[in-house]
Scaffold this active site. Structure first.
Site, PDB file in Angstrom:
ATOM      1  CE  LYS A 184      38.204  37.206  42.418  1.00 50.97           C
ATOM      2  NZ  LYS A 184      38.212  38.239  43.400  1.00 50.97           N
TER       3      LYS A 184
ATOM      4  CB  SER B 123      36.709  40.448  45.230  1.00 47.71           C
ATOM      5  OG  SER B 123      37.039  39.166  45.698  1.00 47.71           O
TER       6      SER B 123
END
Length: 181
Positions: free
Chosen positions: A87, A46
């Protein structure tokens, strides 16, 4: 007694002092890194292209005790299911985040990011997402393969869930580098 015999103890002493200095410097650096940091292993794709699955990063776990996360910080947060995720901070308290036709908008302005390109799924950000005090909107850099704030199981991330900032990639050794926001 010749010249070399009289210099030998001084040369040996200098080598020993130099070696001790290096060992002390390495020990101090190790203590500093591991006192303020925590090793995290990246799982999944990700955060590509910045971070790959299996990369080991060092997280500064004290920085957000002194300040708030900033836009573009790479953070580690704890999900409701206790898993740790890495993230990028996209929206900070007071921001409005929306994804329109695959493009990210922040406070009504299109975010130009040619490297990352369009987003295939807007999820919760299909409609404007207003961030309250202490809330952050996080996205993975590989936005088409990231479970992030666009999805109900993550949603807006509270400051209390953010446990640190990624600042150094330790492994693989050939790719050691500082991670900049």
């Amino acid at each position: 007694m010749n010249f070399y015999e009289s210099e030998s103890p001084n040369a040996l002493r200098r080598v020993i002092n130099w070696t001790v200095d290096i060992i002390v410097a390495i020990a101090f650096a190790w203590f500093f890194l591991y006192s303020f940091g925590t090793q995290i292993t990246i799982a999944g794709q990700s955060m590509m292209p910045l971070l790959r699955s299996g990369d080991v990063v060092l997280m500064n776990r004290l920085i957000y005790d002194l300040s708030a996360p900033s836009r573009n910080d790479i953070v580690v947060f704890q999900r409701e299911d206790e898993k740790l995720n890495v993230k990028r901070v996209i929206g900070v308290p007071g921001d409005v985040v929306q994804i329109i036709d695959g493009w990210l908008y922040l406070n009504g302005e299109k975010v130009e990011d040619e490297e990352l390109g369009p987003v295939s799924s807007a999820g919760l950000a299909e409609n404007p997402v207003e961030l309250e005090k202490g809330e952050y909107f996080l996205l993975g850099d590989n936005r088409n393969s990231s479970e992030d704030s666009r999805f109900t199981n993550i949603g807006n991330v509270k400051k209390e869930q953010i446990i640190g900032k990624v600042w150094l990639r330790l492994l693989p050794l050939l790719d050691v580098k500082l991670i900049h926001s």
